[in-house]
Design a protein around this motif. Sequence first.
Motif, mmCIF file in Angstrom:
data_model
loop_
_atom_site.group_PDB
_atom_site.id
_atom_site.type_symbol
_atom_site.label_atom_id
_atom_site.label_comp_id
_atom_site.label_asym_id
_atom_site.label_seq_id
_atom_site.Cartn_x
_atom_site.Cartn_y
_atom_site.Cartn_z
ATOM 1 N N ARG A 194 43.845 30.914 40.617
ATOM 2 C CA ARG A 194 43.930 31.123 39.312
ATOM 3 C C ARG A 194 43.067 32.364 39.106
ATOM 4 N NH1 ARG A 194 43.763 25.234 39.084
ATOM 5 N NH2 ARG A 194 41.497 25.345 38.760
ATOM 6 N N SER A 195 41.843 32.380 39.664
ATOM 7 C CA SER A 195 40.946 33.528 39.432
ATOM 8 C C SER A 195 41.717 34.765 40.032
ATOM 9 C CB SER A 195 39.772 33.305 40.208
ATOM 10 O OG SER A 195 38.803 34.421 39.967
ATOM 11 N N GLY A 196 42.177 34.790 41.079
ATOM 12 C CA GLY A 196 43.256 36.028 41.717
ATOM 13 C C GLY A 196 44.229 36.422 40.731
ATOM 14 N N LEU A 197 44.951 35.454 40.571
ATOM 15 C CA LEU A 197 46.074 35.661 39.589
ATOM 16 C C LEU A 197 45.872 36.103 38.246
ATOM 17 C CD1 LEU A 197 48.478 32.567 40.930
ATOM 18 C CD2 LEU A 197 48.739 35.090 41.362
ATOM 19 N N GLY A 198 44.880 35.465 37.787
ATOM 20 C CA GLY A 198 44.391 35.971 36.480
ATOM 21 C C GLY A 198 43.910 37.351 36.295
ATOM 22 N N ALA A 199 43.278 37.924 37.597
ATOM 23 C CA ALA A 199 42.993 39.481 37.579
ATOM 24 C C ALA A 199 44.271 40.175 37.967
ATOM 25 C CB ALA A 199 41.886 39.651 38.755
ATOM 26 N N VAL A 200 45.326 39.729 38.593
ATOM 27 C CA VAL A 200 46.437 40.457 38.884
ATOM 28 C C VAL A 200 47.385 40.559 37.583
ATOM 29 C CG1 VAL A 200 48.744 40.209 39.978
ATOM 30 C CG2 VAL A 200 46.618 39.827 41.268
ATOM 31 N N ILE A 201 47.310 39.475 36.661
ATOM 32 C CA ILE A 201 47.875 39.643 35.375
ATOM 33 C C ILE A 201 47.646 40.497 34.533
ATOM 34 C CG2 ILE A 201 48.586 38.197 33.255
ATOM 35 C CD1 ILE A 201 48.688 35.650 35.107
ATOM 36 N N GLY A 202 46.187 40.602 34.652
ATOM 37 C CA GLY A 202 45.392 41.803 33.712
ATOM 38 C C GLY A 202 45.634 43.257 34.204
ATOM 39 N N TYR A 203 45.810 43.359 35.275
ATOM 40 C CA TYR A 203 46.388 44.746 35.943
ATOM 41 C C TYR A 203 47.477 44.808 35.570
ATOM 42 C CZ TYR A 203 41.742 45.877 38.278
ATOM 43 O OH TYR A 203 40.624 46.399 38.599
ATOM 44 N N GLY A 204 48.510 43.992 35.743
ATOM 45 C CA GLY A 204 50.068 44.046 35.510
ATOM 46 C C GLY A 204 50.136 44.493 34.122
ATOM 47 N N THR A 205 49.484 43.775 33.145
ATOM 48 C CA THR A 205 49.683 44.133 31.560
ATOM 49 C C THR A 205 49.258 45.477 31.317
ATOM 50 O OG1 THR A 205 49.065 41.642 31.136
ATOM 51 C CG2 THR A 205 48.878 43.333 29.359
ATOM 52 N N GLY A 206 48.113 45.967 32.011
ATOM 53 C CA GLY A 206 47.774 47.476 31.898
ATOM 54 C C GLY A 206 48.539 48.312 32.238
ATOM 55 N N VAL A 207 49.019 48.093 33.503
ATOM 56 C CA VAL A 207 50.099 49.333 34.176
ATOM 57 C C VAL A 207 51.496 49.197 33.414
ATOM 58 C CG1 VAL A 207 51.166 49.545 36.219
ATOM 59 C CG2 VAL A 207 48.772 49.051 36.269
ATOM 60 N N ALA A 208 51.914 47.995 33.011
ATOM 61 C CA ALA A 208 53.117 47.795 32.224
ATOM 62 C C ALA A 208 53.028 48.439 31.050
ATOM 63 C CB ALA A 208 53.602 46.363 31.997
ATOM 64 N N ALA A 209 51.821 48.117 30.323
ATOM 65 C CA ALA A 209 51.781 48.852 28.777
ATOM 66 C C ALA A 209 51.858 50.457 29.265
ATOM 67 C CB ALA A 209 50.614 48.474 28.429
ATOM 68 N N GLY A 210 51.172 50.959 29.956
ATOM 69 C CA GLY A 210 51.287 52.301 30.486
ATOM 70 C C GLY A 210 52.723 52.748 30.793
ATOM 71 N N ALA A 211 53.375 52.215 31.613
ATOM 72 C CA ALA A 211 54.615 52.325 31.878
ATOM 73 C C ALA A 211 55.666 52.431 30.565
ATOM 74 C CB ALA A 211 55.242 51.671 33.075
#
Length: 157
Positions: free
Chosen positions: A64-81
């Motif tokens: 959960r901890s690892g996936l939580g961080a990945v979700i955060g990065y994914g949100t930031g990268v997707a928003a930039g895209a």
Amino acid sequence: MRAAPVVDGAIAGAVGTTVLNVVTYLDMAVRGRPASSTPEQTAGKLADAAHVHLGPEAKAPNRRSGLGAVIGYGTGVAAGALFGLLAARRRIPLPVAVGLLGGGVMATSDGSIAALRISDPRTWGKADWLSDLVPHLAYGAAAAATWRRLRPPSRRG
């Protein structure tokens, strides 16, 4: 040949996400506050909703901890895209870009945790809102500045 605007936007989003994390960790260090459990809770609720088993109880919190961080990065990268797609053919003033990027990611994150019933932003105090707002504005500023650096006006379109 220049990379597609979506790729440049994703790069800008990754830079913004890194800055958001640095600002958040500095806030934790300065104020001595603990890390938020929201990312892990989000990952857990999404895994439950998708009927994804995260393994034995000894390993599930780590996942959960690892996936939580990945979700955060994914949100930031997707928003930039997404920003890259929208801003590719128009000049968006820097303050507007900062607001769109930072506000968009903040609204996505806060909306998600409200929809998943992890937290209710309507009940947050001033310190809670500042702890949320400042890193997201830093995200927006870093992502917008990176976008401008990658795609100067003469190279857009």
